[in-house]
Write a protein that holds these residues in place. Structure first.
Motif, PDB file in Angstrom:
ATOM      1  N   ALA A   1       0.924  -1.182  -0.074  1.00  0.00           N
ATOM      2  CA  ALA A   1      -0.067   0.044  -0.044  1.00  0.00           C
ATOM      3  C   ALA A   1       0.963   1.436   0.193  1.00  0.00           C
ATOM      4  O   ALA A   1       0.824   2.119  -0.991  1.00  0.00           O
ATOM      5  CB  ALA A   1      -0.919   0.017   1.324  1.00  0.00           C
ATOM      6  N   SER A   2       1.748   1.352   0.922  1.00  0.00           N
ATOM      7  CA  SER A   2       2.470   2.672   1.032  1.00  0.00           C
ATOM      8  C   SER A   2       3.810   2.549  -0.002  1.00  0.00           C
ATOM      9  O   SER A   2       3.978   3.493  -0.408  1.00  0.00           O
ATOM     10  CB  SER A   2       3.178   2.766   2.654  1.00  0.00           C
ATOM     11  N   ALA A   3       4.218   1.601  -0.247  1.00  0.00           N
ATOM     12  CA  ALA A   3       5.145   1.353  -0.943  1.00  0.00           C
ATOM     13  C   ALA A   3       4.916   1.573  -2.452  1.00  0.00           C
ATOM     14  O   ALA A   3       5.908   2.020  -3.439  1.00  0.00           O
ATOM     15  CB  ALA A   3       5.774  -0.236  -0.958  1.00  0.00           C
ATOM     16  N   THR A   4       3.864   1.530  -2.802  1.00  0.00           N
ATOM     17  CA  THR A   4       3.254   1.808  -4.329  1.00  0.00           C
ATOM     18  C   THR A   4       2.791   3.253  -4.459  1.00  0.00           C
ATOM     19  O   THR A   4       2.216   3.628  -5.518  1.00  0.00           O
ATOM     20  CB  THR A   4       2.409   0.782  -4.840  1.00  0.00           C
ATOM     21  N   GLU A   5       2.709   4.214  -3.356  1.00  0.00           N
ATOM     22  CA  GLU A   5       2.455   5.372  -3.452  1.00  0.00           C
ATOM     23  C   GLU A   5       3.405   6.047  -4.243  1.00  0.00           C
ATOM     24  O   GLU A   5       4.615   5.961  -4.174  1.00  0.00           O
ATOM     25  CB  GLU A   5       1.982   5.894  -2.105  1.00  0.00           C
ATOM     26  N   GLN A   6       2.523   7.179  -4.759  1.00  0.00           N
ATOM     27  CA  GLN A   6       3.616   8.307  -5.455  1.00  0.00           C
ATOM     28  C   GLN A   6       4.692   8.944  -4.347  1.00  0.00           C
ATOM     29  O   GLN A   6       4.378   9.243  -3.533  1.00  0.00           O
ATOM     30  CB  GLN A   6       2.736   9.385  -6.190  1.00  0.00           C
ATOM     31  N   LEU A   7       5.882   9.193  -5.137  1.00  0.00           N
ATOM     32  CA  LEU A   7       7.062   9.630  -4.299  1.00  0.00           C
ATOM     33  C   LEU A   7       7.571   8.594  -3.276  1.00  0.00           C
ATOM     34  O   LEU A   7       8.790   8.942  -2.640  1.00  0.00           O
ATOM     35  CB  LEU A   7       6.623  10.874  -3.586  1.00  0.00           C
ATOM     36  N   SER A   8       7.190   7.548  -3.030  1.00  0.00           N
ATOM     37  CA  SER A   8       7.728   6.731  -2.279  1.00  0.00           C
ATOM     38  C   SER A   8       9.045   5.813  -2.875  1.00  0.00           C
ATOM     39  O   SER A   8       9.067   5.559  -4.007  1.00  0.00           O
ATOM     40  CB  SER A   8       6.846   5.328  -1.925  1.00  0.00           C
ATOM     41  N   TYR A   9      10.028   5.717  -2.098  1.00  0.00           N
ATOM     42  CA  TYR A   9      11.335   5.057  -2.766  1.00  0.00           C
ATOM     43  C   TYR A   9      11.219   3.743  -1.910  1.00  0.00           C
ATOM     44  O   TYR A   9      11.239   3.513  -0.743  1.00  0.00           O
ATOM     45  CB  TYR A   9      12.403   5.840  -2.232  1.00  0.00           C
ATOM     46  N   SER A  10      10.976   2.701  -2.603  1.00  0.00           N
ATOM     47  CA  SER A  10      10.840   1.286  -2.364  1.00  0.00           C
ATOM     48  C   SER A  10      11.766   0.328  -3.115  1.00  0.00           C
ATOM     49  O   SER A  10      12.341   0.473  -4.125  1.00  0.00           O
ATOM     50  CB  SER A  10       9.426   0.967  -2.630  1.00  0.00           C
ATOM     51  N   ALA A  11      11.958  -0.790  -2.251  1.00  0.00           N
ATOM     52  CA  ALA A  11      12.673  -2.007  -2.938  1.00  0.00           C
ATOM     53  C   ALA A  11      11.537  -2.778  -3.437  1.00  0.00           C
ATOM     54  O   ALA A  11      10.377  -3.348  -2.813  1.00  0.00           O
ATOM     55  CB  ALA A  11      13.345  -2.949  -1.818  1.00  0.00           C
ATOM     56  N   PHE A  12      11.603  -3.104  -4.735  1.00  0.00           N
ATOM     57  CA  PHE A  12      10.744  -3.974  -5.704  1.00  0.00           C
ATOM     58  C   PHE A  12      11.155  -5.369  -6.056  1.00  0.00           C
ATOM     59  O   PHE A  12      12.391  -5.311  -6.358  1.00  0.00           O
ATOM     60  CB  PHE A  12      10.190  -3.265  -6.804  1.00  0.00           C
ATOM     61  N   GLN A  13      10.326  -6.146  -6.024  1.00  0.00           N
ATOM     62  CA  GLN A  13      10.408  -7.524  -6.887  1.00  0.00           C
ATOM     63  C   GLN A  13       9.447  -7.318  -7.991  1.00  0.00           C
ATOM     64  O   GLN A  13       8.219  -7.340  -7.832  1.00  0.00           O
ATOM     65  CB  GLN A  13      10.208  -8.753  -5.831  1.00  0.00           C
ATOM     66  N   LEU A  14       9.862  -7.423  -9.070  1.00  0.00           N
ATOM     67  CA  LEU A  14       9.288  -7.309 -10.231  1.00  0.00           C
ATOM     68  C   LEU A  14       9.062  -8.629 -11.051  1.00  0.00           C
ATOM     69  O   LEU A  14      10.156  -9.284 -11.217  1.00  0.00           O
ATOM     70  CB  LEU A  14       9.492  -6.334 -11.210  1.00  0.00           C
ATOM     71  N   PHE A  15       7.999  -9.008 -11.845  1.00  0.00           N
ATOM     72  CA  PHE A  15       8.027 -10.002 -12.671  1.00  0.00           C
ATOM     73  C   PHE A  15       7.691  -9.565 -14.076  1.00  0.00           C
ATOM     74  O   PHE A  15       6.704  -8.814 -14.221  1.00  0.00           O
ATOM     75  CB  PHE A  15       7.006 -11.170 -12.387  1.00  0.00           C
ATOM     76  N   ARG A  16       8.335  -9.799 -15.132  1.00  0.00           N
ATOM     77  CA  ARG A  16       8.306  -9.223 -16.588  1.00  0.00           C
ATOM     78  C   ARG A  16       7.926 -10.277 -17.251  1.00  0.00           C
ATOM     79  O   ARG A  16       8.813 -11.281 -17.633  1.00  0.00           O
ATOM     80  CB  ARG A  16       9.707  -8.455 -17.003  1.00  0.00           C
ATOM     81  N   SER A  17       6.914 -10.295 -17.953  1.00  0.00           N
ATOM     82  CA  SER A  17       6.369 -11.232 -18.959  1.00  0.00           C
ATOM     83  C   SER A  17       6.741 -10.561 -20.465  1.00  0.00           C
ATOM     84  O   SER A  17       7.140  -9.464 -20.384  1.00  0.00           O
ATOM     85  CB  SER A  17       4.961 -11.611 -18.909  1.00  0.00           C
ATOM     86  N   ARG A  18       6.135 -10.991 -21.384  1.00  0.00           N
ATOM     87  CA  ARG A  18       6.369 -10.824 -22.716  1.00  0.00           C
ATOM     88  C   ARG A  18       5.870  -9.230 -22.924  1.00  0.00           C
ATOM     89  O   ARG A  18       6.351  -8.289 -23.654  1.00  0.00           O
ATOM     90  CB  ARG A  18       5.972 -11.523 -23.689  1.00  0.00           C
ATOM     91  N   GLU A  19       4.733  -9.114 -22.489  1.00  0.00           N
ATOM     92  CA  GLU A  19       4.034  -7.983 -22.560  1.00  0.00           C
ATOM     93  C   GLU A  19       3.645  -6.797 -21.433  1.00  0.00           C
ATOM     94  O   GLU A  19       3.588  -5.736 -21.469  1.00  0.00           O
ATOM     95  CB  GLU A  19       2.440  -8.110 -23.166  1.00  0.00           C
ATOM     96  N   LYS A  20       3.916  -7.489 -20.352  1.00  0.00           N
ATOM     97  CA  LYS A  20       3.652  -6.815 -19.137  1.00  0.00           C
ATOM     98  C   LYS A  20       4.439  -7.024 -17.875  1.00  0.00           C
ATOM     99  O   LYS A  20       5.045  -7.915 -17.768  1.00  0.00           O
ATOM    100  CB  LYS A  20       1.918  -6.927 -18.474  1.00  0.00           C
ATOM    101  N   THR A  21       4.570  -5.968 -16.895  1.00  0.00           N
ATOM    102  CA  THR A  21       5.256  -6.167 -15.815  1.00  0.00           C
ATOM    103  C   THR A  21       4.553  -6.160 -14.622  1.00  0.00           C
ATOM    104  O   THR A  21       3.475  -5.139 -14.326  1.00  0.00           O
ATOM    105  CB  THR A  21       6.523  -5.185 -15.736  1.00  0.00           C
ATOM    106  N   TYR A  22       4.687  -6.933 -13.558  1.00  0.00           N
ATOM    107  CA  TYR A  22       3.865  -6.819 -12.427  1.00  0.00           C
ATOM    108  C   TYR A  22       4.790  -6.846 -11.113  1.00  0.00           C
ATOM    109  O   TYR A  22       5.822  -7.284 -11.205  1.00  0.00           O
ATOM    110  CB  TYR A  22       3.152  -8.436 -12.382  1.00  0.00           C
ATOM    111  N   VAL A  23       4.145  -6.472 -10.161  1.00  0.00           N
ATOM    112  CA  VAL A  23       4.803  -6.207  -8.874  1.00  0.00           C
ATOM    113  C   VAL A  23       4.479  -7.471  -7.948  1.00  0.00           C
ATOM    114  O   VAL A  23       3.219  -7.587  -7.656  1.00  0.00           O
ATOM    115  CB  VAL A  23       4.554  -4.579  -8.122  1.00  0.00           C
ATOM    116  N   ASP A  24       5.618  -8.150  -7.870  1.00  0.00           N
ATOM    117  CA  ASP A  24       5.386  -9.095  -6.778  1.00  0.00           C
ATOM    118  C   ASP A  24       5.399  -8.992  -5.369  1.00  0.00           C
ATOM    119  O   ASP A  24       4.734  -9.497  -4.575  1.00  0.00           O
ATOM    120  CB  ASP A  24       6.451 -10.330  -7.027  1.00  0.00           C
ATOM    121  N   LYS A  25       6.302  -7.940  -5.167  1.00  0.00           N
ATOM    122  CA  LYS A  25       6.429  -7.408  -3.870  1.00  0.00           C
ATOM    123  C   LYS A  25       7.144  -6.121  -3.887  1.00  0.00           C
ATOM    124  O   LYS A  25       7.882  -5.805  -4.608  1.00  0.00           O
ATOM    125  CB  LYS A  25       7.456  -8.542  -3.119  1.00  0.00           C
ATOM    126  N   ALA A  26       6.821  -5.486  -2.873  1.00  0.00           N
ATOM    127  CA  ALA A  26       7.322  -3.878  -2.749  1.00  0.00           C
ATOM    128  C   ALA A  26       7.390  -3.691  -1.181  1.00  0.00           C
ATOM    129  O   ALA A  26       6.460  -3.764  -0.498  1.00  0.00           O
ATOM    130  CB  ALA A  26       6.584  -2.937  -3.416  1.00  0.00           C
TER     131      ALA A  26
END
Length: 262
Positions: free
Chosen positions: A47-72
């Motif tokens: 919730a707070s990690a994906t707000e505008q201006l937050s500086y966060s550590a992300f775990q992303l999953f990138r498929s062919r067309e889209k990228t998803y946030v697994d953890k933040a």
């Protein structure tokens, strides 16, 4: 493909079913747009990690067309910025500038370095807002391919001395004897030195200059004037920042024409 990175959230748009679409300024992957499923749930860790201006550590999953946030996980929230409208509107403007100017696929880490240094100083209230704004504008323009040429007079090639004149449309300077009749802005020596410092200095010294109040106002006007000559429109966040009475009218003296990226 799994990606681990740290990033500042430049924008966060609420989607249906508690999701968010976020634009991230990442440490080593440039600008990334990602879907954060369930990010708006009150008990969600994102919730707070994906707000505008937050500086966060992300775990992303990138498929062919889209990228998803697994953890933040949020690391810095910048509480002081969020508590004052002038600082918040200026930070939002910085976010819009990054989305506007950073080329797609450009992964240099200096963008995030610039953003984090500027937001940290803005959060701590260490420097005038006008100084932070001018530094961010000119340095981001320089990094993204719009660096003005402040080395020598564009007409005669001599090193500029005394009061020089700057062309926002062309991004060049002229000495007193070569200044065109129209289309330039006068730069007192201190303001010209400050512009050169912002463009050419190392990151560690980027903010280490001082100007009197009138010189700082002139620097702020001319940096914005140059930026408008390149993007050819006023960004919505800048319009709002101006509405708060923080920004003087631009110092434009001519109709702007864009220049190509260097």
């Amino acid at each position: 493909m799994q990606i681990g990175t740290k990033a500042v959230v430049l924008s966060a748009r609420n989607m249906e079913e508690h999701d968010r679409l976020v634009t991230l300024l990442t440490q080593d992957h440039g600008l990334v747009t990602a879907y954060a499923k369930g990010a708006r749930r009150q008990k969600g860790t994102m919730a707070s990690a994906t707000e505008q201006l937050s500086y966060s550590a992300f775990q992303l999953f990138r498929s062919r067309e889209k990228t998803y946030v697994d953890k933040a996980e949020a690391e810095t929230i910048f509480f002081a910025i969020r508590q004052e409208m002038d600082r918040l509107s200026l930070a939002s403007y910085f976010c819009q500038l990054c989305r506007e100017l950073i080329p797609e696929g450009d992964t240099q880490p200096g963008y995030l370095h610039l953003m984090m240094n500027t937001l940290t100083l803005l959060d701590r209230g260490k420097l005038p807002l006008g100084q932070l704004k001018a530094v961010f504008e000119l340095r981001l323009l320089t990094m993204s391919g719009y660096m003005p040429d402040l080395v020598a007079c564009a007409a005669c090639g001599s090193p500029p001395e005394g009061e020089v004149h700057f062309s926002p449309a062309a991004g060049v300077v002229y000495c007193g004897g070569c200044t065109p009749r129209t289309g330039t802005v006068p730069l007192p020596p201190g303001v010209f030195a400050a512009m050169r410092h912002i463009i050419y200095s190392e990151f560690g010294r980027l903010f280490s200059f001082r100007l009197p109040e009138d010189g700082l106002a002139r620097l702020e006007r001319v940096s914005e004037d140059y930026l408008l000559a390149q993007v050819e429109r006023v960004l919505p966040a800048l319009s709002f920042y101006r509405s708060l009475g923080q920004v003087p009218s631009p110092a434009a003296t001519t109709t702007h024409q864009p220049i190509n990226r260097g």
